[in-house]
Design a protein around this motif. Structure first.
Motif: not given
Length: 348
Positions: A120-121, A127-129, A146-147, A246-248
């Motif tokens: 899955v993506m 915290a969820g990250a 991972l986003i 991809l990290i925001f």
């Protein structure tokens, strides 16, 4: 959409925003999952930040028409709520054991098994990250990419631990009181969004405050205890991840430094960082439009982006003609990209 020059006329079936709710029994207790979209499509799993669920953490992103079309056109979205964070949740029984972050990560694997999902993506906030990243480290074959929005990667610093301990005591003894809500809003949003005596709060902050009123304080306390009790520095595990990330992160996020440090630990061949100016931790709610083009390029690199049939204006952010795959002018988006290229090589 509207009649402005930036409007997009989508010649396709409008994605349904109605979801189906599942309550799944796992080894670690019940967990609520809201499923949106066609389950024959690839899966996108989300996990929210502390005291939030998919309504309060991702509705800004999914109510943005372009993002809704981008995600629901390409994925079936599985919103996993932390135990006791779903809408209408009752207080978890005091005799139920407290779960650790490892328990919560393993619970995700059981959810995937229930739905018969393989790889899955993942998309998570703070915290969820952390939970989804830990899941990716423990179950590498089950994560395509991972986003992550304002993610954590280290054990709590003394400052974070003490701050969380104060918040934990307030939650335990006073529930979701006014002080707790103000502390949580500072965690999520920038000072500008929270407003002042002269400037009103943003719509996103007002909506979040209303939704926080529905949370059961002891359920939030349980999730906070798990996050504050994380003792595992996952930096070594990050170096072994070969799925793209991809990290925001908002430049005004309390976890800005953590996100930068996490990016430095990931393999640069498979990761990209998007810093969003004048934004707090919850980019999904405060500035969801900043996520559109980076996400589209990210998903295109995976071959997971299927452009819908669009009748577009020349300035549409989703126009396949106008999007540069390498985002050569990020300043025009109001973004700082590190690295500038958000299309990432998938060679392993």
């Amino acid at each position: 959409m509207g009649d402005s020059s930036d409007s997009v006329s989508i010649d396709m079936e409008t994605p349904s925003l109605s979801g189906k709710e599942y309550v799944i029994e796992t080894y670690y207790g019940h967990v609520s999952v809201s499923v949106y979209g066609d389950q024959d499509k690839p899966a996108l799993v989300t996990y929210p930040d502390l005291a939030l669920n998919h309504i309060s953490c991702f509705q800004g992103l999914l109510f943005c028409p372009e993002a809704c079309s981008l995600l629901l056109h390409n994925f079936c979205i599985y919103h996993i709520s932390p135990p006791g964070h779903e809408l209408g949740a009752a207080t978890i029984r005091p005799e139920d054991p407290l779960l650790s972050v490892d328990d919560l990560a393993d619970q995700i694997a059981e959810v995937l098994n229930y739905f018969g999902l393989d790889a899955v993506m993942c998309m998570g906030v703070t915290a969820g990250a952390y939970i989804l990243t830990l899941f990716a480290i423990k179950y590498r074959q089950r994560v395509l990419g991972l986003i992550l929005i304002s993610p954590l990667c280290n054990a709590p610093s003394w400052t974070e631990w003490l701050y969380n301990k104060v918040l934990s005591n307030l939650l335990y003894y006073y529930g979701m009181c006014g002080v707790v809500k103000e502390l949580l809003l500072k965690r999520y949003f920038s000072k500008e969004a929270r407003g002042s005596a002269q400037v009103p709060e943003s719509d996103a902050v007002q909506a979040c405050k209303r939704l926080l009123d529905e949370r059961q304080g002891l359920n939030v306390w349980r999730f906070l205890e798990a996050i504050n009790g994380r003792r595992q520095d996952i930096s070594n595990g990050l170096r072994k991840l070969f799925c793209c990330s991809l990290i925001f992160v908002g430049e005004n996020s309390p976890f800005h430094f953590e996100s930068l440090e996490m990016t430095s630990e990931l393999d640069r061949r498979y990761s990209a960082l998007v810093e969003v100016p004048a934004c707090g931790s919850m980019v999904t709610e405060e500035q969801p439009h900043a996520m559109l083009i980076p996400m589209e390029c990210f998903l295109t690199g995976y071959g997971m982006y299927r452009p819908p049939k669009l009748s577009v204006s020349p300035r549409s952010t989703l126009s396949p003609i106008c999007i540069s795959p390498e985002l050569l002018s990020p300043e025009s988006m109001g973004l700082k990209l590190k690295p500038i290229k958000t299309r990432i090589s998938l060679e392993v």
